[in-house]
Design a protein around this motif. Structure first.
Motif, PDB file in Angstrom:
ATOM      1  N   VAL A 117      21.097  19.371  32.432  1.00  0.00           N
ATOM      2  CA  VAL A 117      20.072  20.180  31.775  1.00  0.00           C
ATOM      3  C   VAL A 117      18.859  20.334  32.697  1.00  0.00           C
ATOM      4  CG1 VAL A 117      18.501  20.242  29.789  1.00  0.00           C
ATOM      5  CG2 VAL A 117      20.882  19.603  29.475  1.00  0.00           C
ATOM      6  N   ARG A 118      18.484  19.240  33.344  1.00  0.00           N
ATOM      7  CA  ARG A 118      17.373  19.316  34.314  1.00  0.00           C
ATOM      8  C   ARG A 118      17.749  20.235  35.470  1.00  0.00           C
ATOM      9  NH1 ARG A 118      16.003  14.020  32.644  1.00  0.00           N
ATOM     10  NH2 ARG A 118      17.819  13.150  33.692  1.00  0.00           N
ATOM     11  N   ALA A 119      19.004  20.147  35.905  1.00  0.00           N
ATOM     12  CA  ALA A 119      19.436  20.920  37.078  1.00  0.00           C
ATOM     13  C   ALA A 119      19.476  22.428  36.809  1.00  0.00           C
ATOM     14  CB  ALA A 119      20.812  20.443  37.545  1.00  0.00           C
ATOM     15  N   VAL A 120      19.453  22.831  35.545  1.00  0.00           N
ATOM     16  CA  VAL A 120      19.378  24.272  35.263  1.00  0.00           C
ATOM     17  C   VAL A 120      17.949  24.683  34.882  1.00  0.00           C
ATOM     18  CG1 VAL A 120      21.809  24.470  34.612  1.00  0.00           C
ATOM     19  CG2 VAL A 120      20.098  24.102  32.830  1.00  0.00           C
ATOM     20  N   GLY A 121      17.003  23.787  35.101  1.00  0.00           N
ATOM     21  CA  GLY A 121      15.593  24.152  34.938  1.00  0.00           C
ATOM     22  C   GLY A 121      14.999  23.833  33.581  1.00  0.00           C
ATOM     23  N   LEU A 122      15.690  23.013  32.778  1.00  0.00           N
ATOM     24  CA  LEU A 122      15.172  22.690  31.449  1.00  0.00           C
ATOM     25  C   LEU A 122      14.727  21.230  31.400  1.00  0.00           C
ATOM     26  CD1 LEU A 122      17.939  24.452  29.329  1.00  0.00           C
ATOM     27  CD2 LEU A 122      15.695  25.337  29.920  1.00  0.00           C
ATOM     28  N   ASN A 123      13.866  20.937  30.422  1.00  0.00           N
ATOM     29  CA  ASN A 123      13.351  19.580  30.275  1.00  0.00           C
ATOM     30  C   ASN A 123      14.009  18.918  29.058  1.00  0.00           C
ATOM     31  OD1 ASN A 123      11.819  17.336  29.609  1.00  0.00           O
ATOM     32  ND2 ASN A 123       9.945  18.207  30.444  1.00  0.00           N
ATOM     33  N   PRO A 124      14.959  18.017  29.277  1.00  0.00           N
ATOM     34  CA  PRO A 124      15.673  17.432  28.134  1.00  0.00           C
ATOM     35  C   PRO A 124      14.769  16.659  27.186  1.00  0.00           C
ATOM     36  CG  PRO A 124      16.351  16.389  30.214  1.00  0.00           C
ATOM     37  CD  PRO A 124      15.458  17.520  30.568  1.00  0.00           C
ATOM     38  N   THR A 125      13.714  16.039  27.721  1.00  0.00           N
ATOM     39  CA  THR A 125      12.825  15.259  26.848  1.00  0.00           C
ATOM     40  C   THR A 125      12.091  16.180  25.870  1.00  0.00           C
ATOM     41  OG1 THR A 125      12.546  13.735  28.677  1.00  0.00           O
ATOM     42  CG2 THR A 125      11.012  13.502  26.865  1.00  0.00           C
ATOM     43  N   ARG A 126      11.649  17.335  26.366  1.00  0.00           N
ATOM     44  CA  ARG A 126      10.958  18.275  25.464  1.00  0.00           C
ATOM     45  C   ARG A 126      11.895  18.804  24.386  1.00  0.00           C
ATOM     46  NH1 ARG A 126       7.465  22.128  29.326  1.00  0.00           N
ATOM     47  NH2 ARG A 126       6.237  20.480  30.247  1.00  0.00           N
ATOM     48  N   LEU A 127      13.132  19.073  24.780  1.00  0.00           N
ATOM     49  CA  LEU A 127      14.105  19.554  23.794  1.00  0.00           C
ATOM     50  C   LEU A 127      14.325  18.497  22.714  1.00  0.00           C
ATOM     51  CD1 LEU A 127      16.688  20.999  26.336  1.00  0.00           C
ATOM     52  CD2 LEU A 127      15.433  22.358  24.672  1.00  0.00           C
ATOM     53  N   LYS A 128      14.447  17.238  23.160  1.00  0.00           N
ATOM     54  CA  LYS A 128      14.677  16.148  22.195  1.00  0.00           C
ATOM     55  C   LYS A 128      13.451  15.925  21.320  1.00  0.00           C
ATOM     56  CE  LYS A 128      18.178  13.705  24.871  1.00  0.00           C
ATOM     57  NZ  LYS A 128      18.516  12.507  25.626  1.00  0.00           N
ATOM     58  N   LEU A 129      12.270  16.083  21.908  1.00  0.00           N
ATOM     59  CA  LEU A 129      11.038  15.898  21.129  1.00  0.00           C
ATOM     60  C   LEU A 129      10.937  16.965  20.036  1.00  0.00           C
ATOM     61  CD1 LEU A 129       8.385  14.391  20.686  1.00  0.00           C
ATOM     62  CD2 LEU A 129       7.314  15.869  22.385  1.00  0.00           C
ATOM     63  N   ALA A 130      11.296  18.197  20.382  1.00  0.00           N
ATOM     64  CA  ALA A 130      11.271  19.273  19.383  1.00  0.00           C
ATOM     65  C   ALA A 130      12.253  18.959  18.255  1.00  0.00           C
ATOM     66  CB  ALA A 130      11.617  20.599  20.037  1.00  0.00           C
ATOM     67  N   ALA A 131      13.436  18.470  18.626  1.00  0.00           N
ATOM     68  CA  ALA A 131      14.448  18.141  17.616  1.00  0.00           C
ATOM     69  C   ALA A 131      13.981  16.977  16.751  1.00  0.00           C
ATOM     70  CB  ALA A 131      15.766  17.791  18.299  1.00  0.00           C
ATOM     71  N   PHE A 132      13.361  15.994  17.372  1.00  0.00           N
ATOM     72  CA  PHE A 132      12.895  14.810  16.644  1.00  0.00           C
ATOM     73  C   PHE A 132      11.797  15.202  15.650  1.00  0.00           C
ATOM     74  CE2 PHE A 132      10.655  10.674  16.310  1.00  0.00           C
ATOM     75  CZ  PHE A 132      11.732   9.855  16.026  1.00  0.00           C
ATOM     76  N   THR A 133      10.918  16.109  16.082  1.00  0.00           N
ATOM     77  CA  THR A 133       9.818  16.558  15.209  1.00  0.00           C
ATOM     78  C   THR A 133      10.365  17.331  14.011  1.00  0.00           C
ATOM     79  OG1 THR A 133       8.413  16.713  17.168  1.00  0.00           O
ATOM     80  CG2 THR A 133       7.641  17.845  15.203  1.00  0.00           C
ATOM     81  N   LEU A 134      11.288  18.240  14.293  1.00  0.00           N
ATOM     82  CA  LEU A 134      11.897  19.012  13.206  1.00  0.00           C
ATOM     83  C   LEU A 134      12.656  18.082  12.254  1.00  0.00           C
ATOM     84  CD1 LEU A 134      12.592  21.834  12.095  1.00  0.00           C
ATOM     85  CD2 LEU A 134      14.581  21.836  13.584  1.00  0.00           C
ATOM     86  N   SER A 135      13.351  17.145  12.851  1.00  0.00           N
ATOM     87  CA  SER A 135      14.117  16.175  12.079  1.00  0.00           C
ATOM     88  C   SER A 135      13.196  15.376  11.154  1.00  0.00           C
ATOM     89  CB  SER A 135      14.835  15.251  13.071  1.00  0.00           C
ATOM     90  OG  SER A 135      15.240  14.086  12.475  1.00  0.00           O
ATOM     91  N   GLY A 136      12.063  14.921  11.701  1.00  0.00           N
ATOM     92  CA  GLY A 136      11.094  14.163  10.903  1.00  0.00           C
ATOM     93  C   GLY A 136      10.521  15.002   9.779  1.00  0.00           C
ATOM     94  N   ALA A 137      10.291  16.290  10.052  1.00  0.00           N
ATOM     95  CA  ALA A 137       9.716  17.178   9.029  1.00  0.00           C
ATOM     96  C   ALA A 137      10.677  17.329   7.844  1.00  0.00           C
ATOM     97  CB  ALA A 137       9.411  18.536   9.644  1.00  0.00           C
ATOM     98  N   ILE A 138      11.958  17.484   8.143  1.00  0.00           N
ATOM     99  CA  ILE A 138      12.948  17.658   7.059  1.00  0.00           C
ATOM    100  C   ILE A 138      13.081  16.358   6.264  1.00  0.00           C
ATOM    101  CG2 ILE A 138      15.399  18.073   6.575  1.00  0.00           C
ATOM    102  CD1 ILE A 138      15.414  19.973   8.997  1.00  0.00           C
ATOM    103  N   THR A 139      13.126  15.239   6.979  1.00  0.00           N
ATOM    104  CA  THR A 139      13.224  13.951   6.276  1.00  0.00           C
ATOM    105  C   THR A 139      11.958  13.712   5.445  1.00  0.00           C
ATOM    106  OG1 THR A 139      14.648  13.111   8.031  1.00  0.00           O
ATOM    107  CG2 THR A 139      13.642  11.476   6.595  1.00  0.00           C
ATOM    108  N   GLY A 140      10.811  14.157   5.946  1.00  0.00           N
ATOM    109  CA  GLY A 140       9.562  14.028   5.194  1.00  0.00           C
ATOM    110  C   GLY A 140       9.595  14.830   3.909  1.00  0.00           C
ATOM    111  N   LEU A 141      10.163  16.031   3.989  1.00  0.00           N
ATOM    112  CA  LEU A 141      10.287  16.875   2.794  1.00  0.00           C
ATOM    113  C   LEU A 141      11.163  16.173   1.753  1.00  0.00           C
ATOM    114  CD1 LEU A 141       9.860  19.538   1.289  1.00  0.00           C
ATOM    115  CD2 LEU A 141      11.731  20.529   2.617  1.00  0.00           C
ATOM    116  N   SER A 142      12.238  15.554   2.230  1.00  0.00           N
ATOM    117  CA  SER A 142      13.111  14.844   1.285  1.00  0.00           C
ATOM    118  C   SER A 142      12.372  13.668   0.656  1.00  0.00           C
ATOM    119  CB  SER A 142      14.394  14.378   1.986  1.00  0.00           C
ATOM    120  OG  SER A 142      14.117  13.278   2.800  1.00  0.00           O
ATOM    121  N   GLY A 143      11.474  13.039   1.424  1.00  0.00           N
ATOM    122  CA  GLY A 143      10.676  11.928   0.882  1.00  0.00           C
ATOM    123  C   GLY A 143       9.799  12.391  -0.274  1.00  0.00           C
ATOM    124  N   ALA A 144       9.201  13.597  -0.117  1.00  0.00           N
ATOM    125  CA  ALA A 144       8.356  14.138  -1.191  1.00  0.00           C
ATOM    126  C   ALA A 144       9.188  14.395  -2.448  1.00  0.00           C
ATOM    127  CB  ALA A 144       7.689  15.425  -0.722  1.00  0.00           C
TER     128      ALA A 144
END
Lengths: 327, 249
Positions: free
Chosen positions: A211-238
């Motif tokens: 992923v890095r070798a094609v010019g992308l940042n895997p950590t940023r991709l994972k951070l975006a997924a983690f944030t979205l994931s947390g948001a959905i789990t937060g909604l379920s908590g409510a």
């Protein structure tokens, strides 16, 4: 049409028909059980985005579940006591409106996930598991000591929050609302999985160096997924807090994080309807075996062991076979 | 002499007492294949890591297209047009061939944040991915899972993914590794054609391929470049013969 697509369609039909049947048969308790399963499935859909697509083994997702729960609890408790949340520099009052509570829950849990993710994603493997666990426990102990909002005893809410056009106190109506939210979250997962973002994220899970070798940042991709994931789990908590009309530190405990992860693994990590199957089986076992013995989780452990050893694609994989590759 | 596309100037890298790169200077010019050869442990992989951004040198600089990229990471250099292949295939094994090629296109076009569109839908991304696959002869395997490909096909796919970046230079780490005679000949033909699109820095152990392809060869021994020259010059170089080629020539 693949076997998994057919299975998923049958599961949606079941999610609609079974609680409706229970409602028509005058069994509101069964509808409430189904609501619990749907809300837990939503929490697991959130984790499935981080774990299934991003390969992030988070043992701290209860933090977001709890943040969502407390967002609901705090807003609703201020609304029922008529004491504003804040008066200066501007007035913030409590609310009993579900859409507003959901928005606050999603934003708060997304922010929490963003911050926790930014720090946790500097690590990987077992260190990532441990650091997410540590953040979860930090919030757990904070909630225990948070006396204005019930501390260890938790925070009861006397009347379920409202949604325009629905009577949320009627079990089948609240169930329908939760089901729509779950189906929307599943649709979001399905769209993401086939998108350029999903492709890059899934590749970042498998080969970050590529992923890095094609010019992308895997950590940023994972951070975006983690944030979205947390948001959905937060909604379920409510929603979970609204179902029980109660929020407590237990929602933030590491056992809760483990429970959400069990739902994903049981149903099938990375499989779209894995969390739904996992949650349905979990709630059914809790209800049926829980009535026979208080040690019912021993049997859950045996099932989980069998799934991990013999069905790596979870129960979905067992029925529908291996995941098909997109082409 | 044209400006080099990629150049290393005095790069040095130590791991404890071991000097893996010792004041290495080499460059890659337009239209050429510059091979780097050397025995195992000579520091070839460390050199590639520093050229591609995986490792920062302790001293010296790396320039790409006239920019000092010494402190840039792998992704930033890839975005500038530096494409690499890996010695051990770094492909998403659970994905199909077309998905792997499309990943390269997503990186090249800077579109990883698209959520609403389908990655594999018909359109510019897919066309570009299919063209790259056709270029390496994998067009009939687009739907195949990478885990089900032969070793040789995976090496071809490595090159195809690099091609999707429409690169300004290639850095290839042993593209012939593990290939049989036929596979190696096929790869040699492919690299021969690719040099016209972008120059290739080729790290390779297959000396037949190196001698058939390279315009220049640098010989790396114990982290130092002991010789750089044409194929004939390197074949005749006494130090190289002693250190690496032996009586092979």
């Amino acid at each position: 049409m693949s076997r998994e697509t057919i299975l998923n369609a049958l599961l949606v039909a079941g999610l609609v028909a079974l609680p409706l049947g229970a409602h028509l048969a005058g069994e509101p308790f069964t509808v409430t059980l189904a609501t619990r399963a749907v809300i837990l499935a939503l929490a697991a859909v959130g984790l499935n985005i981080a774990l299934g697509l991003g390969g992030l083994v988070s043992l701290g997702h209860a933090a977001f579940f709890g943040v969502g729960g407390y967002a609901m609890g705090i807003l609703a408790s201020h609304a029922q006591s008529y004491v504003p949340l804040m008066e200066a520099p501007f007035l913030i009052e409590g609310t009993k409106s579900m859409p507003v509570i959901w928005l606050v829950a999603v934003v708060a849990s997304a922010l929490a996930a963003l911050l926790i993710g930014m720090l946790s994603l500097r690590t990987s493997g077992v260190y990532f598991i441990m650091i997410t666990l540590a953040f979860g426990q930090m919030l757990y102990y904070f909630a225990i000591g948070w006396a204005p909002y019930g501390g260890e005893d938790g925070l009861p809410i006397y009347v379920r929050n409202g949604f325009p056009g629905l009577n949320t106190l009627v079990p089948i109506q609240f169930y329908a609302l939760c089901l729509v939210v779950l189906l929307l979250a599943l649709a979001l997962h399905a769209v993401i999985a086939r998108s350029p973002f999903g492709l890059a994220l899934d590749a970042a899970r498998q080969v970050p160096e590529r992923v890095r070798a094609v010019g992308l940042n895997p950590t940023r991709l994972k951070l975006a997924a983690f944030t979205l994931s947390g948001a959905i789990t937060g909604l379920s908590g409510a929603l979970f807090a609204d179902l029980n009309r109660f929020v407590s530190p237990t929602m933030l405990s590491w056992q809760m994080s483990g429970e959400i992860m069990v739902l994903v693994i049981l149903g099938g990590t990375g499989r779209l309807f894995g969390p739904v199957v996992g949650a349905a089986v979990f709630v059914a076992l809790d209800h049926h075996l829980g009535g026979l013995t208080e040690f019912w989780q021993v049997w859950l452990g045996v099932i989980l062991l069998a799934v991990v050893l013999f069905a790596r694609g979870g129960l979905i994989g067992l029925i529908a076979g291996e995941r098909r590759t997109d082409a | 002499m044209p400006e080099p596309i990629l150049s290393a100037r005095g790069i040095t890298k130590s791991f404890g007492a071991l000097k893996a790169s010792d004041d290495i200077t080499l460059d890659l010019r337009a239209g050429e294949i510059h091979a780097v050869i050397g025995p195992n442990g000579a520091g070839k992989s460390t050199l590639i890591a520093q050229l591609c951004g995986g490792l920062a040198p302790d001293a010296g600089t790396v320039q790409f297209l006239g920019h000092d990229v010494t402190r840039e990471g792998t992704a930033a250099r890839a975005r500038r047009g530096l494409a690499r292949t890996f010695q051990i295939s770094a492909l998403a094994m659970e994905h199909s061939v077309i998905q792997n090629a499309t990943l390269g296109c997503v990186g090249a076009t800077g579109t990883p944040w698209r959520i609403v569109s389908r990655a594999l839908r018909r359109g510019p991304l897919r066309d570009r991915a299919e063209q790259a696959l056709a270029r390496v002869g994998l067009q009939d395997h687009a739907a195949t899972r990478v885990a089900d490909l032969s070793h040789g096909q995976r090496r071809q796919l490595e090159v195809a993914v690099a091609l999707t970046l429409q690169p300004k230079a290639f850095v290839m780490d042993e593209p012939m590794a593990g290939l049989g005679a036929e596979g190696s000949a096929q790869m040699t033909r492919l690299l021969h054609d690719l040099r016209h699109e972008a120059p290739i820095l080729l790290v390779e152990h297959d000396m037949d391929a190196v001698f058939a392809l390279a315009d220049r060869i640098s010989v790396l021994v114990y982290g130092q470049v002991i010789a750089t020259g044409t194929v004939d010059e390197i074949r005749a170089h006494p130090e190289v013969r002693a250190a690496y080629l032996g009586d092979e020539t």
